[in-house]
Design a protein around this motif. Structure first.
Motif, mmCIF file in Angstrom:
data_model
loop_
_atom_site.group_PDB
_atom_site.id
_atom_site.type_symbol
_atom_site.label_atom_id
_atom_site.label_comp_id
_atom_site.label_asym_id
_atom_site.label_seq_id
_atom_site.Cartn_x
_atom_site.Cartn_y
_atom_site.Cartn_z
ATOM 1 N N THR A 158 0.826 -1.221 0.000
ATOM 2 C CA THR A 158 0.000 0.000 0.000
ATOM 3 C C THR A 158 0.858 1.268 0.000
ATOM 4 N N LYS A 159 2.020 1.185 0.652
ATOM 5 C CA LYS A 159 2.899 2.345 0.706
ATOM 6 C C LYS A 159 3.458 2.652 -0.697
ATOM 7 N N VAL A 160 3.819 1.545 -1.409
ATOM 8 C CA VAL A 160 4.355 1.684 -2.762
ATOM 9 C C VAL A 160 3.297 2.292 -3.673
ATOM 10 N N LYS A 161 2.086 1.776 -3.534
ATOM 11 C CA LYS A 161 0.965 2.283 -4.335
ATOM 12 C C LYS A 161 0.775 3.776 -4.090
ATOM 13 N N GLU A 162 0.818 4.145 -2.825
ATOM 14 C CA GLU A 162 0.608 5.536 -2.446
ATOM 15 C C GLU A 162 1.697 6.434 -3.046
ATOM 16 N N GLU A 163 2.937 5.973 -2.972
ATOM 17 C CA GLU A 163 4.054 6.775 -3.457
ATOM 18 C C GLU A 163 4.042 6.933 -4.984
ATOM 19 N N LEU A 164 3.694 5.836 -5.676
ATOM 20 C CA LEU A 164 3.755 5.883 -7.143
ATOM 21 C C LEU A 164 2.485 6.429 -7.774
ATOM 22 N N PHE A 165 1.359 6.073 -7.197
ATOM 23 C CA PHE A 165 0.089 6.384 -7.854
ATOM 24 C C PHE A 165 -0.758 7.414 -7.120
ATOM 25 N N GLY A 166 -0.475 7.638 -5.861
ATOM 26 C CA GLY A 166 -1.341 8.535 -5.098
ATOM 27 C C GLY A 166 -2.757 8.008 -5.125
ATOM 28 N N ASN A 167 -3.685 8.832 -5.586
ATOM 29 C CA ASN A 167 -5.079 8.380 -5.642
ATOM 30 C C ASN A 167 -5.441 7.748 -6.984
ATOM 31 N N LYS A 168 -4.479 7.723 -7.891
ATOM 32 C CA LYS A 168 -4.774 7.179 -9.230
ATOM 33 C C LYS A 168 -4.887 5.671 -9.205
ATOM 34 N N LYS A 169 -5.493 5.142 -10.244
ATOM 35 C CA LYS A 169 -5.697 3.697 -10.346
ATOM 36 C C LYS A 169 -4.365 3.012 -10.654
ATOM 37 N N ALA A 170 -4.039 1.965 -9.894
ATOM 38 C CA ALA A 170 -2.754 1.284 -10.075
ATOM 39 C C ALA A 170 -2.921 -0.041 -10.814
ATOM 40 N N LEU A 171 -4.019 -0.730 -10.520
ATOM 41 C CA LEU A 171 -4.224 -2.070 -11.100
ATOM 42 C C LEU A 171 -4.186 -2.004 -12.627
ATOM 43 N N GLY A 172 -3.382 -2.939 -13.224
ATOM 44 C CA GLY A 172 -3.302 -3.019 -14.677
ATOM 45 C C GLY A 172 -2.241 -2.112 -15.278
ATOM 46 N N GLN A 173 -1.718 -1.167 -14.502
ATOM 47 C CA GLN A 173 -0.700 -0.243 -15.019
ATOM 48 C C GLN A 173 0.648 -0.935 -15.112
ATOM 49 N N MET A 174 1.450 -0.465 -16.048
ATOM 50 C CA MET A 174 2.807 -0.991 -16.182
ATOM 51 C C MET A 174 3.733 -0.059 -15.395
ATOM 52 N N ILE A 175 4.604 -0.653 -14.565
ATOM 53 C CA ILE A 175 5.590 0.175 -13.867
ATOM 54 C C ILE A 175 6.985 -0.362 -14.188
ATOM 55 N N THR A 176 7.973 0.472 -13.985
ATOM 56 C CA THR A 176 9.352 0.035 -14.240
ATOM 57 C C THR A 176 9.975 -0.366 -12.915
ATOM 58 N N VAL A 177 10.458 -1.619 -12.886
ATOM 59 C CA VAL A 177 11.107 -2.107 -11.685
ATOM 60 C C VAL A 177 12.505 -2.556 -12.085
ATOM 61 N N HIS A 178 13.468 -1.771 -11.704
ATOM 62 C CA HIS A 178 14.861 -2.112 -12.013
ATOM 63 C C HIS A 178 15.026 -2.501 -13.493
ATOM 64 N N ASN A 179 14.654 -1.588 -14.364
ATOM 65 C CA ASN A 179 14.832 -1.749 -15.810
ATOM 66 C C ASN A 179 13.834 -2.690 -16.484
ATOM 67 N N ARG A 180 12.966 -3.336 -15.713
ATOM 68 C CA ARG A 180 11.987 -4.209 -16.360
ATOM 69 C C ARG A 180 10.609 -3.605 -16.238
#
Ligand SMILES: Nc1ncnc2c1ncn2[C@@H]1O[C@H](COP(=O)(O)OP(=O)(O)OP(=O)(O)O)[C@@H](O)[C@H]1O
Ligand SMILES: [Mg+2]
Lengths: 408, 227
Positions: A158-180
């Motif tokens: 939940t903390k990661v979600k909050e930091e990256l997405f704030g109130n935006k929708k996270a499910l289904g989104q692509m994120i970059t994790v260590h170059n992937r």
């Protein structure tokens, strides 16, 4: 019984009330005794519950964890990691284990659009969720299918979600994790355990909410390419079979490293036993303390009741003269002593509960006073009255009426 | 004449350390139903001792006691308690009321030990309190009453279980002469209603109302003076 209990109680209460100061002095011992029963039992309960909560957070009594022993002097340079093959071998050797989860941990950078976050990511099996009893709150957790396919997916805290997405929708989104590029398929349940200590967060479990999870296979085959599994956890079928499973695991692991204790095994078993032992000691010590104050209280009451019988000699004579039997007199005085000690018990309970109320504000754990404890304290105080009331009651019932009536 | 009490060769000794003090030295006495007996005698002659034995508050050292053809001497304590409760009403010189109980509750006491329900107790206590003209004092504490009124409460308590005998040990001893007369009138009335009464007294006016006078001197009956 010719004389009613109610009449005895009323007379007893009147007697208690008409000599308030003396009565309250009389019951001090009982008040303190029952008070300490309440306070101490709640304290022990609170400590136990707190410890148990912690243990449950760490997987409870059936979880066994294996990881590298940092204190071990590894002269022979044996591998301090498990390979995926070894993990699979171990799994096949312990079919009785309910779950098994190997894990690799890395500290990486997460990014989404212009947001960045640094935190731990764990390569795990689906069993992780079962062992830790922690699932995705939104979306889903990693599945066996994800493991087989080494899918490019991630489940974030939940903390990661909050930091990256704030109130935006996270499910289904692509994120970059260590170059992937990984797709967010789930958000873990928020974890919370109240911590009133003034160090750090109010949430004792906030570190868990910073974690993210990806299939172990994805991490090994598409990430680092390294097959270095630092630790694994196993869950036994039940608490009873846990010690056997632990012994078996110990033997297997020693075998894999030529008999050298490269790894450490940890389970809540010892902690649980130690806790139980400590709690038992605690209880005994404080029961002794309570018992002594109750005993002293009882003796004080016995003496005061004996004195009160002296004062009430004439009353006893009158009662016998109009037809009271020995057992009526006996019962009357016994009931009165029990009444007095029970009143003491009630005050003790009230005092104990108030103390708990104050003390729990300064401690970082709940003090639990159950109805059971109140019942115990009440019964103990009444029991003291019963035991120490017998001798005065016998004395009263044996008075000679003619002499009693002559008593001034 | 129906015989109610029969005592034969009753002796009573008090042991005080090594000394034995003889209080009664062989008393024989018969009392019939509806008798009004006055017991007289000098101080220390054994009147109270005899009353206590008749009232089952004490037991004789020697001799036999029959009440209603039942042998009382040698009875178990619990049976004696039942006799005190149901067959005997005792009125003392010093009233002996329980100070923290109301008049009503004091009178209820023997009924309570007899096992009556609260409702019946209240009803019966009110009845006897009416008989002694204290209906307006039921809620009072004994300390709020005059001596004569207190003794009337004591009489009410003594008769509440309709006992076979009413024993009174100097019931007017602590009263002024006017209240004393009232109390004696009540005893006379109770006698007329059929009660058997034994009364210890120094007052010859009391003795005049009696149909039997027993003189005790040094623990012995001196005359069976019947009038
Ligand atoms: N508990 C006792 N212990 C020893 N002696 C006693 C006891 N009670 C009474 N006596 C003695 O027994 C004798 C009779 O006493 P009792 O009280 O029967 O006299 P009494 O006729 O009632 O006198 P009074 O008119 O003063 O009331 C007395 O000598 C008294 O001292
Ligand atoms: Mg006398």
């Amino acid at each position: 019984m010719a004389i009613s209990l109610k009449e005895s109680l009323i007379v007893g209460f009147f007697d208690f009330w008409s000599r308030k100061i003396r009565s309250f002095v009389t019951i001090t011992g009982i008040v303190l005794g029952t008070m300490s029963i309440i306070v101490v039992l709640s304290l022990v309960n609170g400590i136990n519950k707190k410890t148990l909560e912690w243990m449950m957070e760490r997987g409870g009594l059936t979880k066994i964890t294996v990881y590298r022993d940092w204190n071990y002097n590894n002269k022979r340079k044996l591998s301090t990691y498990f390979s995926l093959k070894e993990i699979e071998l171990i799994r096949s050797l312990i079919p009785e284990a309910k779950y098994m989860n190997p894990q690799i941990r890395h500290h990486v950078k997460f990014s989404y659009e212009d947001k960045e976050y640094r935190g731990p990511i764990f390569g795990v099996y689906p069993d992780f969720s079962d062992i830790e009893e922690w699932d995705a709150g939104k979306g889903r957790f990693i599945s066996n299918f994800d493991i087989r396919q080494s899918n490019d997916i991630v489940v974030i805290g939940t903390k990661v979600k909050e930091e990256l997405f704030g109130n935006k929708k996270a499910l289904g989104q692509m994120i970059t994790v260590h170059n992937r590029r990984l797709q967010v398929i789930g958000i873990m349940e928020h974890r919370y355990l109240y911590n009133s200590g003034n160090l750090g967060s109010k949430n004792a479990l906030s570190y868990l909410n910073r974690r993210s999870f990806t299939p172990l296979s994805t991490m090994i085959h598409k990430g680092t390419g390294e097959d270095n599994i630092g630790s694994f956890a196993v869950k036994a079928q039940d608490v009873k079979s846990a010690p056997d499973l632990r012994r078996k695991l110990e033997a297997i692991i020693l075998n894999l490293r030529a008999g050298e204790p490269v790894f450490r095994i940890e389970s809540a078993q010892e902690e649980a036993e130690e806790m139980e032992e400590n709690a038992a000691k605690f209880r005994i010590i404080f029961f002794l303390v309570s018992a002594i104050s109750l005993l002293v209280g009882g003796i004080v009451i016995m003496n005061i009741m004996l004195a009160s019988i002296q004062e009430r000699t004439r009353e006893i004579g009158i009662r016998i003269a109009v037809g009271a039997r020995r057992r009526d007199i006996f019962l009357q005085f016994l009931v009165q002593t029990i009444l007095v000690t029970t009143i003491g018990g009630v005050f003790g309970i009230i005092l104990g509960l108030s103390i708990l109320d104050i003390v729990s504000k300064y401690l970082d754990f709940e003090l639990i006073a159950g109805g059971f404890m109140i019942l115990v304290a009440l019964m103990v105080s009444a029991g003291i009255g019963l035991i120490f009331g017998i001798s005065p009651a016998i004395k009263a019932s044996k008075l000679n009426p003619v002499e009693a009536l002559r008593y001034e | 004449m129906e015989e109610l009490i029969k005592i034969q060769n009753i002796k009573k000794e008090y042991k005080m350390g090594k000394i034995t003090v003889p209080a009664l030295n062989g008393i024989d006495l018969e009392i019939n139903k509806s008798d009004f007996v006055a017991i007289m005698g000098p101080s220390g002659s054994g009147k109270s001792t005899l009353m206590h034995i008749l009232g089952c508050l004490d037991t004789a050292t020697f001799g036999e006691y029959f009440l209603n053809n039942e042998k009382v001497s040698g009875m178990k304590k619990s049976k004696l308690a039942a006799i005190r409760n149901k067959q005997i009403g005792f009125v003392f010189q010093t009233f002996n009321l329980l100070p923290h109980l109301s008049v009503q509750k004091n009178v209820e006491l023997p009924l309570m030990y007899a096992g009556l329900s609260k409702r019946n107790r209240i009803k019966r206590a009110r009845e006897v309190l009416a008989e002694v003209a204290l209906s307006d004092r039921v809620k009072h504490k004994p300390s709020e009453l005059s001596g004569g009124q207190r003794q009337r409460v004591a009489i009410a308590r003594a008769i509440v279980n309709s006992p076979a005998i009413l024993l009174a040990d100097e019931p007017t001893g602590n009263l002024d002469s006017s209240s004393g007369r009232d109390i004696l009138t009540i005893f006379s009335e109770l006698h007329l209603k059929g009660h058997t009464i034994i009364i210890v007294t120094h007052d010859s006016a009391v003795a005049e109302r009696a149909n039997k006078i027993v003189h005790i001197v040094d623990g012995l009956i001196k005359n069976g003076d019947f009038s």
